[in-house]
Scaffold this motif. Structure first.
Motif, PDB file in Angstrom:
ATOM      1  N   VAL A  96       0.835  -1.205   0.000  1.00  0.00           N
ATOM      2  CA  VAL A  96       0.000   0.000   0.000  1.00  0.00           C
ATOM      3  C   VAL A  96       0.865   1.249   0.000  1.00  0.00           C
ATOM      4  CG1 VAL A  96      -1.604   1.360   1.392  1.00  0.00           C
ATOM      5  CG2 VAL A  96      -2.019  -1.078   1.042  1.00  0.00           C
ATOM      6  N   ALA A 100       0.953   3.578  -3.375  1.00  0.00           N
ATOM      7  CA  ALA A 100       0.302   4.867  -3.127  1.00  0.00           C
ATOM      8  C   ALA A 100       1.296   6.008  -3.347  1.00  0.00           C
ATOM      9  CB  ALA A 100      -0.261   4.915  -1.711  1.00  0.00           C
ATOM     10  N   GLY A 103       1.763   6.422  -7.034  1.00  0.00           N
ATOM     11  CA  GLY A 103       0.622   7.127  -7.602  1.00  0.00           C
ATOM     12  C   GLY A 103       0.659   8.613  -7.315  1.00  0.00           C
ATOM     13  N   ALA A 104       1.023   8.975  -6.089  1.00  0.00           N
ATOM     14  CA  ALA A 104       1.080  10.392  -5.727  1.00  0.00           C
ATOM     15  C   ALA A 104       2.191  11.119  -6.481  1.00  0.00           C
ATOM     16  CB  ALA A 104       1.288  10.526  -4.217  1.00  0.00           C
ATOM     17  N   ALA A 188      -4.865   1.338  -4.013  1.00  0.00           N
ATOM     18  CA  ALA A 188      -3.947   2.224  -3.291  1.00  0.00           C
ATOM     19  C   ALA A 188      -3.283   3.218  -4.239  1.00  0.00           C
ATOM     20  CB  ALA A 188      -2.890   1.390  -2.566  1.00  0.00           C
ATOM     21  N   ALA A 189      -2.926   2.772  -5.442  1.00  0.00           N
ATOM     22  CA  ALA A 189      -2.287   3.671  -6.404  1.00  0.00           C
ATOM     23  C   ALA A 189      -3.223   4.801  -6.813  1.00  0.00           C
ATOM     24  CB  ALA A 189      -1.836   2.874  -7.630  1.00  0.00           C
ATOM     25  N   ALA A 191      -5.780   5.914  -5.077  1.00  0.00           N
ATOM     26  CA  ALA A 191      -5.961   6.775  -3.910  1.00  0.00           C
ATOM     27  C   ALA A 191      -4.776   7.726  -3.766  1.00  0.00           C
ATOM     28  CB  ALA A 191      -6.116   5.920  -2.656  1.00  0.00           C
ATOM     29  N   GLY A 192      -3.561   7.214  -3.978  1.00  0.00           N
ATOM     30  CA  GLY A 192      -2.383   8.071  -3.916  1.00  0.00           C
ATOM     31  C   GLY A 192      -2.405   9.137  -4.990  1.00  0.00           C
ATOM     32  N   CYS A 209      -0.998   9.929   2.229  1.00  0.00           N
ATOM     33  CA  CYS A 209      -1.238   8.517   1.904  1.00  0.00           C
ATOM     34  C   CYS A 209      -1.041   7.633   3.132  1.00  0.00           C
ATOM     35  CB  CYS A 209      -0.290   8.073   0.792  1.00  0.00           C
ATOM     36  SG  CYS A 209      -0.628   8.818  -0.819  1.00  0.00           S
ATOM     37  N   LEU A 213      -4.366   5.811   4.423  1.00  0.00           N
ATOM     38  CA  LEU A 213      -4.413   4.403   4.032  1.00  0.00           C
ATOM     39  C   LEU A 213      -3.862   3.444   5.090  1.00  0.00           C
ATOM     40  CD1 LEU A 213      -3.288   4.785   0.310  1.00  0.00           C
ATOM     41  CD2 LEU A 213      -5.613   4.540   1.196  1.00  0.00           C
ATOM     42  N   TRP A 267     -13.725   3.101  -3.360  1.00  0.00           N
ATOM     43  CA  TRP A 267     -12.481   3.862  -3.240  1.00  0.00           C
ATOM     44  C   TRP A 267     -11.856   4.110  -4.606  1.00  0.00           C
ATOM     45  CZ3 TRP A 267      -9.217   6.234   0.335  1.00  0.00           C
ATOM     46  CH2 TRP A 267      -9.728   6.317   1.635  1.00  0.00           C
ATOM     47  N   ALA A 271     -11.609   7.850  -6.150  1.00  0.00           N
ATOM     48  CA  ALA A 271     -10.276   8.360  -6.465  1.00  0.00           C
ATOM     49  C   ALA A 271     -10.211   8.842  -7.907  1.00  0.00           C
ATOM     50  CB  ALA A 271      -9.229   7.274  -6.214  1.00  0.00           C
TER      51      ALA A 271
END
Length: 284
Positions: A96, A100, A103-104, A188-189, A191-192, A209, A213, A267, A271
């Motif tokens: 996670v 994440a 991704g962010a 998770a990606a 969401a990030g 994150c 998370l 989620w 996102a």
């Protein structure tokens, strides 16, 4: 006979700029993602870390198998221990955090370097652009999660097979564990990515994150109804519900497998919406 020449009024563009096709945007985001040398290294290191955590746990059970009595050995499979080794909570946290952060950074890096201004100038249709980024990230994270989950399951069960304590994908709950662990990566990606789109700073996004998370599922107690409901609404808690046998579900405030899958879907969907519309409605 005099030919009449037609001229366009001053300041008027005589032809429209061709609109970028969505396939071109997908290709651009794909190239942008892999243009950084750090991207494949981050994925590779994250995969090795997750697989190592799981394999290490399985090897501990293999190495200290002699410490179990006869009853403990016989109940090892019945209690779902091979599945707990296949993808541990610690490895899920690493997964996670890693995806994440990836991704962010995929969006905050553009804001930090100023590349996002050039991108938005070249492609004014921000929603289409961010939708392409979402799809590329989700696809890569899904493949990454599937490979890591399958490799973790195969390696841990290969280790436990030396003690005749392994299970196959056909074992009750095994396939669900692998799928849930694989899909935890894209959730998770995304969401990030959404957190990074809102915060726009790498450090703050990574902290966000971690808080959303990872820390929230730990802080919220499942001993009270309100906090238990809030905890059940988080993706990591959904993974925990999907990864354990129904025999190990808490009797205090139990929830269903379908509810956990729904949390995953909500989620991911939320996102995507945040990412697409936050970039569209805010200045660069």
């Amino acid at each position: 006979m005099t030919a009449m020449a037609t001229t366009a009024p001053t300041g008027r563009v005589t032809h429209d700029e061709p609109r970028a096709r969505f396939g071109d945007l997908l290709a651009a985001e794909w190239l942008k993602m892999w243009s950084l040398r750090s991207t494949p290294w981050l994925y590779a290191i994250s995969a090795l870390a997750v697989i190592a955590f799981n394999a290490g746990t399985a090897y501990d059970h293999y190495k200290y198998w002699y410490q179990y009595d006869e009853q403990g050995r016989e109940s090892f499979v019945a209690n779902g221990s091979p599945l707990m080794d296949a993808f541990t909570a610690n490895s899920a946290m690493v997964l996670v955090l890693a995806v994440a952060a990836i991704g962010a950074v995929s969006i905050t890096g553009e804001y930090g370097s100023g590349l996002i201004r050039t991108t938005f100038t070249a492609v004014p249709a921000r929603r289409r652009l961010m939708a392409a980024k979402v799809l590329v990230l989700a696809a890569v994270a899904t493949v990454f999660g599937a490979l890591v989950a399958l490799a973790s399951f195969a390696s841990t069960q290969a280790i436990l097979s030396g003690r005749d304590a392994s299970v196959s994908l056909g074992h009750p709950g095994a396939l669900r564990l692998v799928v849930a662990s694989a899909l935890l990566a894209p959730v998770a990606a995304l969401a990030g990515l959404a957190i990074g789109t809102v915060i726009r700073h790498t450090g703050g996004s990574v902290v966000g994150c971690v808080v959303v998370l990872l820390l929230l599922p730990m802080v919220l107690s499942d001993r009270r109804h309100l906090t238990a409901v809030l905890q059940h609404m988080l993706p990591f808690s959904a993974w925990e519900r999907l990864s354990v046998s129904d025999l190990h579900v808490s009797d205090l405030y139990p929830w269903t497998v379908s509810g956990a899958w729904t949390v995953y879907a909500l989620w991911a969907s939320l996102a995507c919406v945040v990412t697409v519309f936050a970039a569209d409605r805010r200045d660069q």
